[in-house]
Design a protein around this motif. Structure first.
Motif, PDB file in Angstrom:
ATOM      1  N   SER A  64     -32.291  38.746  36.286  1.00 28.92           N
ATOM      2  CA  SER A  64     -31.392  39.066  35.169  1.00 28.92           C
ATOM      3  C   SER A  64     -31.716  38.224  33.948  1.00 28.92           C
ATOM      4  O   SER A  64     -31.733  38.719  32.814  1.00 28.92           O
ATOM      5  CB  SER A  64     -29.933  38.821  35.583  1.00 28.92           C
ATOM      6  N   ILE A  65     -31.971  36.945  34.165  1.00 20.58           N
ATOM      7  CA  ILE A  65     -32.323  36.050  33.060  1.00 20.58           C
ATOM      8  C   ILE A  65     -33.616  36.521  32.404  1.00 20.58           C
ATOM      9  O   ILE A  65     -33.740  36.545  31.169  1.00 20.58           O
ATOM     10  CB  ILE A  65     -32.456  34.603  33.568  1.00 20.58           C
ATOM     11  N   LYS A  66     -34.599  36.901  33.218  1.00 26.14           N
ATOM     12  CA  LYS A  66     -35.874  37.389  32.674  1.00 26.14           C
ATOM     13  C   LYS A  66     -35.654  38.638  31.829  1.00 26.14           C
ATOM     14  O   LYS A  66     -36.310  38.818  30.797  1.00 26.14           O
ATOM     15  CB  LYS A  66     -36.844  37.676  33.816  1.00 26.14           C
ATOM     16  N   MET A  67     -34.723  39.502  32.250  1.00 30.58           N
ATOM     17  CA  MET A  67     -34.440  40.713  31.494  1.00 30.58           C
ATOM     18  C   MET A  67     -33.856  40.367  30.117  1.00 30.58           C
ATOM     19  O   MET A  67     -34.247  40.939  29.087  1.00 30.58           O
ATOM     20  CB  MET A  67     -33.455  41.595  32.261  1.00 30.58           C
ATOM     21  N   VAL A  68     -32.934  39.399  30.075  1.00 30.15           N
ATOM     22  CA  VAL A  68     -32.346  38.984  28.803  1.00 30.15           C
ATOM     23  C   VAL A  68     -33.414  38.360  27.905  1.00 30.15           C
ATOM     24  O   VAL A  68     -33.441  38.573  26.691  1.00 30.15           O
ATOM     25  CB  VAL A  68     -31.201  37.979  29.041  1.00 30.15           C
TER      26      VAL A  68
ATOM     27  N   LEU B 245     -28.318  35.570  21.803  1.00 31.60           N
ATOM     28  CA  LEU B 245     -27.294  34.571  22.103  1.00 31.60           C
ATOM     29  C   LEU B 245     -26.022  35.234  22.623  1.00 31.60           C
ATOM     30  O   LEU B 245     -25.344  34.692  23.503  1.00 31.60           O
ATOM     31  CB  LEU B 245     -26.995  33.732  20.866  1.00 31.60           C
ATOM     32  N   ASP B 246     -25.677  36.407  22.103  1.00 33.10           N
ATOM     33  CA  ASP B 246     -24.520  37.152  22.607  1.00 33.10           C
ATOM     34  C   ASP B 246     -24.720  37.530  24.064  1.00 33.10           C
ATOM     35  O   ASP B 246     -23.778  37.489  24.869  1.00 33.10           O
ATOM     36  CB  ASP B 246     -24.279  38.408  21.770  1.00 33.10           C
ATOM     37  N   ASN B 247     -25.952  37.917  24.426  1.00 35.22           N
ATOM     38  CA  ASN B 247     -26.232  38.276  25.811  1.00 35.22           C
ATOM     39  C   ASN B 247     -26.093  37.074  26.729  1.00 35.22           C
ATOM     40  O   ASN B 247     -25.690  37.207  27.903  1.00 35.22           O
ATOM     41  CB  ASN B 247     -27.643  38.861  25.935  1.00 35.22           C
ATOM     42  N   ILE B 248     -26.426  35.885  26.217  1.00 37.71           N
ATOM     43  CA  ILE B 248     -26.248  34.673  27.030  1.00 37.71           C
ATOM     44  C   ILE B 248     -24.765  34.408  27.257  1.00 37.71           C
ATOM     45  O   ILE B 248     -24.347  34.023  28.348  1.00 37.71           O
ATOM     46  CB  ILE B 248     -26.906  33.463  26.324  1.00 37.71           C
ATOM     47  N   GLN B 249     -23.961  34.614  26.223  1.00 32.67           N
ATOM     48  CA  GLN B 249     -22.523  34.365  26.339  1.00 32.67           C
ATOM     49  C   GLN B 249     -21.800  35.446  27.144  1.00 32.67           C
ATOM     50  O   GLN B 249     -20.677  35.221  27.609  1.00 32.67           O
ATOM     51  CB  GLN B 249     -21.896  34.266  24.952  1.00 32.67           C
ATOM     52  N   ASN B 250     -22.426  36.597  27.288  1.00 30.98           N
ATOM     53  CA  ASN B 250     -21.826  37.696  28.057  1.00 30.98           C
ATOM     54  C   ASN B 250     -22.764  38.080  29.199  1.00 30.98           C
ATOM     55  O   ASN B 250     -23.431  39.114  29.148  1.00 30.98           O
ATOM     56  CB  ASN B 250     -21.560  38.895  27.147  1.00 30.98           C
ATOM     57  N   PRO B 251     -22.828  37.232  30.228  1.00 32.01           N
ATOM     58  CA  PRO B 251     -23.805  37.436  31.301  1.00 32.01           C
ATOM     59  C   PRO B 251     -23.524  38.687  32.122  1.00 32.01           C
ATOM     60  O   PRO B 251     -22.407  39.220  32.132  1.00 32.01           O
ATOM     61  CB  PRO B 251     -23.655  36.179  32.158  1.00 32.01           C
ATOM     62  N   ILE B 252     -24.551  39.143  32.804  1.00 34.34           N
ATOM     63  CA  ILE B 252     -24.459  40.338  33.650  1.00 34.34           C
ATOM     64  C   ILE B 252     -23.563  40.054  34.849  1.00 34.34           C
ATOM     65  O   ILE B 252     -23.727  39.047  35.544  1.00 34.34           O
ATOM     66  CB  ILE B 252     -25.866  40.759  34.099  1.00 34.34           C
ATOM     67  N   LYS B 253     -22.621  40.950  35.101  1.00 32.06           N
ATOM     68  CA  LYS B 253     -21.693  40.781  36.222  1.00 32.06           C
ATOM     69  C   LYS B 253     -21.712  41.978  37.175  1.00 32.06           C
ATOM     70  O   LYS B 253     -20.984  41.990  38.161  1.00 32.06           O
ATOM     71  CB  LYS B 253     -20.272  40.571  35.693  1.00 32.06           C
ATOM     72  N   GLU B 254     -22.505  42.981  36.844  1.00 26.43           N
ATOM     73  CA  GLU B 254     -22.529  44.188  37.675  1.00 26.43           C
ATOM     74  C   GLU B 254     -23.967  44.554  38.028  1.00 26.43           C
ATOM     75  O   GLU B 254     -24.837  44.595  37.153  1.00 26.43           O
ATOM     76  CB  GLU B 254     -21.874  45.354  36.927  1.00 26.43           C
ATOM     77  N   TYR B 255     -24.197  44.803  39.306  1.00 34.47           N
ATOM     78  CA  TYR B 255     -25.515  45.174  39.804  1.00 34.47           C
ATOM     79  C   TYR B 255     -25.367  46.384  40.712  1.00 34.47           C
ATOM     80  O   TYR B 255     -24.462  46.429  41.548  1.00 34.47           O
ATOM     81  CB  TYR B 255     -26.155  44.033  40.599  1.00 34.47           C
ATOM     82  N   ILE B 256     -26.254  47.358  40.532  1.00 36.11           N
ATOM     83  CA  ILE B 256     -26.288  48.510  41.428  1.00 36.11           C
ATOM     84  C   ILE B 256     -27.573  48.442  42.233  1.00 36.11           C
ATOM     85  O   ILE B 256     -28.668  48.378  41.667  1.00 36.11           O
ATOM     86  CB  ILE B 256     -26.238  49.842  40.644  1.00 36.11           C
ATOM     87  N   VAL B 257     -27.443  48.443  43.552  1.00 39.16           N
ATOM     88  CA  VAL B 257     -28.602  48.447  44.442  1.00 39.16           C
ATOM     89  C   VAL B 257     -28.661  49.806  45.120  1.00 39.16           C
ATOM     90  O   VAL B 257     -27.712  50.207  45.808  1.00 39.16           O
ATOM     91  CB  VAL B 257     -28.516  47.333  45.501  1.00 39.16           C
TER      92      VAL B 257
ATOM     93  N   VAL C 262     -32.840  48.095  41.673  1.00 39.98           N
ATOM     94  CA  VAL C 262     -31.654  47.412  41.176  1.00 39.98           C
ATOM     95  C   VAL C 262     -31.459  47.762  39.702  1.00 39.98           C
ATOM     96  O   VAL C 262     -32.396  47.697  38.909  1.00 39.98           O
ATOM     97  CB  VAL C 262     -31.786  45.876  41.329  1.00 39.98           C
ATOM     98  N   TYR C 263     -30.229  48.144  39.354  1.00 44.01           N
ATOM     99  CA  TYR C 263     -29.902  48.507  37.969  1.00 44.01           C
ATOM    100  C   TYR C 263     -28.806  47.590  37.448  1.00 44.01           C
ATOM    101  O   TYR C 263     -27.926  47.159  38.202  1.00 44.01           O
ATOM    102  CB  TYR C 263     -29.437  49.964  37.894  1.00 44.01           C
ATOM    103  N   ILE C 264     -28.889  47.304  36.147  1.00 43.87           N
ATOM    104  CA  ILE C 264     -27.862  46.509  35.477  1.00 43.87           C
ATOM    105  C   ILE C 264     -27.426  47.250  34.215  1.00 43.87           C
ATOM    106  O   ILE C 264     -28.161  48.094  33.696  1.00 43.87           O
ATOM    107  CB  ILE C 264     -28.388  45.112  35.101  1.00 43.87           C
ATOM    108  N   PRO C 265     -26.216  46.955  33.689  1.00 46.67           N
ATOM    109  CA  PRO C 265     -25.797  47.589  32.438  1.00 46.67           C
ATOM    110  C   PRO C 265     -26.764  47.241  31.302  1.00 46.67           C
ATOM    111  O   PRO C 265     -27.253  46.116  31.229  1.00 46.67           O
ATOM    112  CB  PRO C 265     -24.408  46.994  32.191  1.00 46.67           C
ATOM    113  N   LYS C 266     -27.036  48.195  30.446  1.00 52.67           N
ATOM    114  CA  LYS C 266     -27.922  47.937  29.311  1.00 52.67           C
ATOM    115  C   LYS C 266     -27.264  46.933  28.384  1.00 52.67           C
ATOM    116  O   LYS C 266     -26.062  46.998  28.109  1.00 52.67           O
ATOM    117  CB  LYS C 266     -28.221  49.235  28.547  1.00 52.67           C
ATOM    118  N   GLN C 267     -28.080  46.002  27.915  1.00 49.77           N
ATOM    119  CA  GLN C 267     -27.582  44.931  27.053  1.00 49.77           C
ATOM    120  C   GLN C 267     -27.450  45.426  25.619  1.00 49.77           C
ATOM    121  O   GLN C 267     -28.295  46.148  25.150  1.00 49.77           O
ATOM    122  CB  GLN C 267     -28.510  43.724  27.132  1.00 49.77           C
TER     123      GLN C 267
END
Length: 338
Positions: free
Chosen positions: A103-107, A315-327, A333-338
């Motif tokens: 997730s961090i790499k994606m951000v 910086l907004d993406n850092i302050q609003n981290p990913i909380k949902e993962y679809i496997v 694995v999918y995450i909400p688009k930033q």
């Protein structure tokens, strides 16, 4: 509870307009998710499931380090809570550590796609770097690229991570020192007197080189700041908010001082090259008398605040981290688009 997660089956297709695929191999995710899923009642691997966290993945890992188990809330397809289950910590940590790093790499992908310090060609950068600080900037730029490219590998090794963090913080200080040097140079040069047209043209070339070197130093400062947050592995809300506020404030100040001096040079150029003998602007019907102003595009692009806007988004993406993962059942694995 801070160390609990919700899991529910996905009964509908994934909306690709709202979710993006995480950059993680299917074989890796299946290998680490199977031991976790096997601990849960009535869960099988041939379905897609949504994992919803009460906090960011990294904060969740910090919260459960003092516990031997993780609390999982299983939710039916109708939304009703089914059962609370305690799962062993080790397979949970393996799964969520992998998802957290991915997730961090994606951000951080925005650093690669938007900033030349990560993705720019070195030979092109060397063409415009100005002054004695060229070698210092290139060295720090190369190190930041190394820390960015090898994030996943380094982050997993505590000793290597801490050593890299120390150097990232040093790069940030060097970037700020260079920014102040170039801002001072920009201000001095933009106010220099010139005796003739040729001197103004030479001065303009020097100022444009200073401006490019300044912008690269600003990118170095920003990239170092982002990497510092991630490499520190410090999820304290106050630390993150204060760091981001300081970064934003400094970027705004650099932008203001840069734009002021570049706009001054744009005006000086017009007053020398594009006015008639009476000191009036040359009429538009006489294009041959008009000497293109090299600062106009720079003023326009700087005024659009492109670097500031990119920085704020990251910086907004850092302050609003990913909380949902679809496997998915296939191991994607999918995450909400930033």
């Amino acid at each position: 509870m801070n160390n609990s997660i919700d899991i529910k089956p996905m009964d509908t297709a994934i909306d690709k307009s709202k979710y993006e695929k995480l950059d993680i191999s299917r074989s890796e995710i299946i290998k680490i998710i199977e031991p976790f899923i096997r601990q849960l009642p009535d869960i099988i691997l041939d379905k897609a499931y949504t994992f919803t966290l009460p906090t960011s993945m990294s904060e969740l890992l910090n919260d459960v380090t003092d516990s031997r188990h993780l609390l999982v809330n299983l939710i039916n397809s109708d939304g009703a809570s089914n059962i609370l289950s305690l799962v062993k910590l080790r397979p949970s940590m393996m799964l969520f550590s992998t998802l957290a790093i991915a997730s961090i790499k994606m951000v951080m992908n925005d650093l690669d796609s938007k900033l030349s310090i990560i993705s720019g060609k070195l030979d092109k950068i060397l063409e415009f770097l100005y002054g004695d600080k060229k070698s210092e900037i290139v060295a720090e730029m190369q190190f930041i690229r190394y820390a960015y490219t090898n994030f996943e590998s380094i982050f997993k090794n505590e000793t290597h991570r801490l050593a890299t963090l120390t150097n990232i913080q040093a790069s940030k200080r060097i970037a700020m020192k260079n920014i102040e040097f170039y801002l001072a140079d920009l201000d001095t040069y933009s106010h220099k007197n010139t005796k003739n047209d040729n001197e103004l043209k030479k001065l303009s070339d020097d100022i444009l080189n200073i401006k490019d070197s300044l912008e690269l130093s600003v990118e170095l400062f920003f990239s170092s700041s982002v990497l510092e947050i991630y490499y520190s592995d410090n999820h304290d809300k106050g630390y993150i908010e204060n760091t981001i506020a300081e970064v934003n404030a400094y970027l705004e100040e650099c932008h203001r001082r840069n734009l002021k001096d570049i706009a001054l040079m744009a005006g000086r150029w017009e007053s020398v090259f594009n006015k008639d003998n009476k000191g009036l602007p040359v009429p538009l019907p006489k294009p041959k008398q008009h000497t293109p102003n090299p600062f106009n595009d720079v003023v326009e692009s700087t005024s659009r605040r492109e670097t500031i806007n990119i920085s704020k988004k990251i910086l907004d993406n850092i302050q609003n981290p990913i909380k949902e993962y679809i496997v998915t059942e296939n191991g994607d694995v999918y995450i909400p688009k930033q």
